[in-house]
Design a protein around this motif. Structure first.
Motif, PDB file in Angstrom:
ATOM      1  N   ARG A   1      55.572  12.673  28.003  1.00  0.00           N
ATOM      2  CA  ARG A   1      55.278  11.756  29.102  1.00  0.00           C
ATOM      3  C   ARG A   1      55.669  10.341  28.709  1.00  0.00           C
ATOM      4  O   ARG A   1      55.231   9.823  27.683  1.00  0.00           O
ATOM      5  CB  ARG A   1      53.791  11.788  29.465  1.00  0.00           C
ATOM      6  N   PHE A   2      56.541   9.727  29.541  1.00  0.00           N
ATOM      7  CA  PHE A   2      56.877   8.322  29.335  1.00  0.00           C
ATOM      8  C   PHE A   2      56.569   7.522  30.593  1.00  0.00           C
ATOM      9  O   PHE A   2      56.960   7.894  31.701  1.00  0.00           O
ATOM     10  CB  PHE A   2      58.357   8.123  28.994  1.00  0.00           C
ATOM     11  N   SER A   3      55.865   6.415  30.399  1.00  0.00           N
ATOM     12  CA  SER A   3      55.665   5.419  31.447  1.00  0.00           C
ATOM     13  C   SER A   3      55.727   4.054  30.780  1.00  0.00           C
ATOM     14  O   SER A   3      55.417   3.913  29.589  1.00  0.00           O
ATOM     15  CB  SER A   3      54.316   5.620  32.147  1.00  0.00           C
ATOM     16  N   PRO A   4      56.154   3.026  31.506  1.00  0.00           N
ATOM     17  CA  PRO A   4      56.313   1.695  30.900  1.00  0.00           C
ATOM     18  C   PRO A   4      55.013   1.208  30.256  1.00  0.00           C
ATOM     19  O   PRO A   4      53.931   1.364  30.818  1.00  0.00           O
ATOM     20  CB  PRO A   4      56.699   0.813  32.097  1.00  0.00           C
ATOM     21  N   ASN A   5      55.140   0.633  29.066  1.00  0.00           N
ATOM     22  CA  ASN A   5      53.976   0.115  28.346  1.00  0.00           C
ATOM     23  C   ASN A   5      54.439  -0.877  27.280  1.00  0.00           C
ATOM     24  O   ASN A   5      55.623  -0.948  26.945  1.00  0.00           O
ATOM     25  CB  ASN A   5      53.201   1.268  27.710  1.00  0.00           C
ATOM     26  N   PRO A   6      53.518  -1.653  26.705  1.00  0.00           N
ATOM     27  CA  PRO A   6      53.902  -2.681  25.726  1.00  0.00           C
ATOM     28  C   PRO A   6      54.286  -2.130  24.365  1.00  0.00           C
ATOM     29  O   PRO A   6      54.813  -2.870  23.524  1.00  0.00           O
ATOM     30  CB  PRO A   6      52.632  -3.551  25.619  1.00  0.00           C
TER      31      PRO A   6
END
Length: 420
Positions: free
Chosen positions: A42-47
């Motif tokens: 799972r990839f979602s935008p994050n810092p």
């Protein structure tokens, strides 16, 4: 970083879930400990990490992917190789997905793929085959584009994937650039249980042809949302009747019926998530109303909960027939004006009558909720209730609920304009 023995014992189960919310160091550890186990990616935008760095870690293990949910720009790093163990794929990019990449991991070699969700993904060229074992397909194209999915492509998707159980396709614009050729083959997927087409533009010939060529004998949930309804709407109503029949005969008891005749025509009937839903802008309210009456009389669904919203004066000739098909309704919610309230309680003896009725309706009704949006004074509503209650009975010992017998209301709720 050290990992205790107890953690090592449980790590193979825990570490098969690779999420971008952790650091790349944690990703490395999880990939190593998971060994040869199937992975959920799972990839979602994050810092903590970028799409390129995260995908650089997990793509070499694509043969182990079981579930993949890729958001934002992660799709750009999908390789042109298959994922033979992939069972579920969710792609939600922030821009269009080139079709070559879409066909990479989704080619027929991925025979294990069972669930596919595509948001803002636009495919051009030959329609890819997503695998013979595909069961659940969701396509959401909510951006205004000229290369959206066509009705012909929906027909082909169902033709190619005969084992589909659930299909949910929504689009804000249906492509007119690609012609919709004649759909020759009939498609009758025996496993299709849920079929939803939403936010559709209307191509008279193609949409009607699609509904005529596809039959789902075991469908328990159907939804069709048409953004603009043409003059041929009666033909469309006839085309969706088999889905109506399938739902109301499968869900045979305690159904909820919701009717809306305000800015658009909306019909929902069913129970829980087993429902038939039809929605579209109203070309002529009597047409839809007549069809609803005909369906209720023909199939006699056991409706116990009625929701009605309208400012239209529904045709007198069909009103009695409608409610004679709803003798089992025990609770009702009416939203609109005085006319809507009368449509639930009874047909007035004369226009604007506050007391008495030519015929009281819904004899089994015990709970009534009225949301008044017309400014009807509460006193007039009370007069309507009192007129009905004066002739009501506490019980119906014969359980026949004939035309002249109706149960006394046990609960009445009224909300006027000031409380809405």
């Amino acid at each position: 970083m050290t990992i205790s023995g107890a953690a090592m014992d449980s790590a193979p189960v825990f570490c098969v879930f690779i999420d971008s919310s952790g650091t790349l160091h944690i990703v490395d550890i999880a990939l190593e400990i998971s060994g040869v186990s199937p992975l959920s990616i799972r990839f979602s935008p994050n810092p903590f990490t970028t799409a390129s760095s995260f995908m650089g870690k997990v793509v070499p293990h694509i043969k182990r992917w079981k579930v993949a949910e890729l958001r934002d720009t992660a799709w750009e790093y999908l390789p042109q190789t298959s994922a033979p163990r992939l069972q579920e794929l969710i792609l939600i990019p922030n821009k269009e997905l080139p079709p070559a990449l879409a066909r990479g991991a989704l080619c027929e070699e991925s025979s294990s793929l069972q669930r596919l969700t595509l948001h803002h993904v636009y495919l051009t060229g030959p329609l890819p085959t997503f695998g013979r074992n595909l069961r659940f397909l969701t396509i959401r194209q909510l951006l205004q584009r000229d290369d959206g999915i066509t009705y012909t492509e929906i027909h082909r998707l169902l033709l190619l994937h005969y084992n589909l159980v659930e299909v949910d396709i929504q689009a804000s614009h249906w492509s007119q650039a690609t012609p919709n050729p004649e759909m020759i083959e009939d498609v009758s997927p025996p496993t299709l249980r849920r079929f939803s087409l939403g936010r559709l533009g209307y191509d008279d010939l193609a949409c009607l042809r699609l509904l005529e060529k596809i039959t789902a004998p075991n469908c328990i949930s159907f939804e069709l949302d048409i953004s603009n309804v043409p003059e041929t709407f009666p033909d469309l109503l006839r085309a969706v009747e088999p889905y109506f029949a399938s739902v109301v005969t499968t869900v045979s008891r305690d159904l909820t019926l919701s009717l809306d005749f305000v800015l658009y025509f909306s019909l929902t009937i069913g129970r829980g998530d087993e429902t038939f839903k039809l929605r579209g802008w109203i070309p002529s309210p009597p047409v839809e109303f007549g069809w609803v009456v005909d369906m209720l009389i023909r199939y006699r669904p056991n409706v116990t909960d009625l929701e009605l919203e309208t400012f239209w004066a529904l045709p007198d000739e069909g009103l009695s027939d409608l409610f004679m098909a709803l003798l089992d309704v025990t609770q009702s919610r009416s939203k609109g004006g005085l006319e809507a309230a009368w449509n639930v309680l009874g047909k007035p003896a004369v226009p604007g009558a506050e007391r008495g009725a030519a015929q009281w309706l819904l004899p089994a009704l015990v709970k009534l909720t009225v949301l008044d949006q017309s400014g009807m004074e509460g006193e007039r509503f009370i007069a309507m209730i009192q007129a009905r209650e004066a002739a009501a009975t506490d019980t119906d010992p014969t359980h026949s609920l004939a035309r002249h017998r109706f149960i006394r209301l046990k609960r009445v709720e009224y909300r006027g304009l000031a409380s809405l």
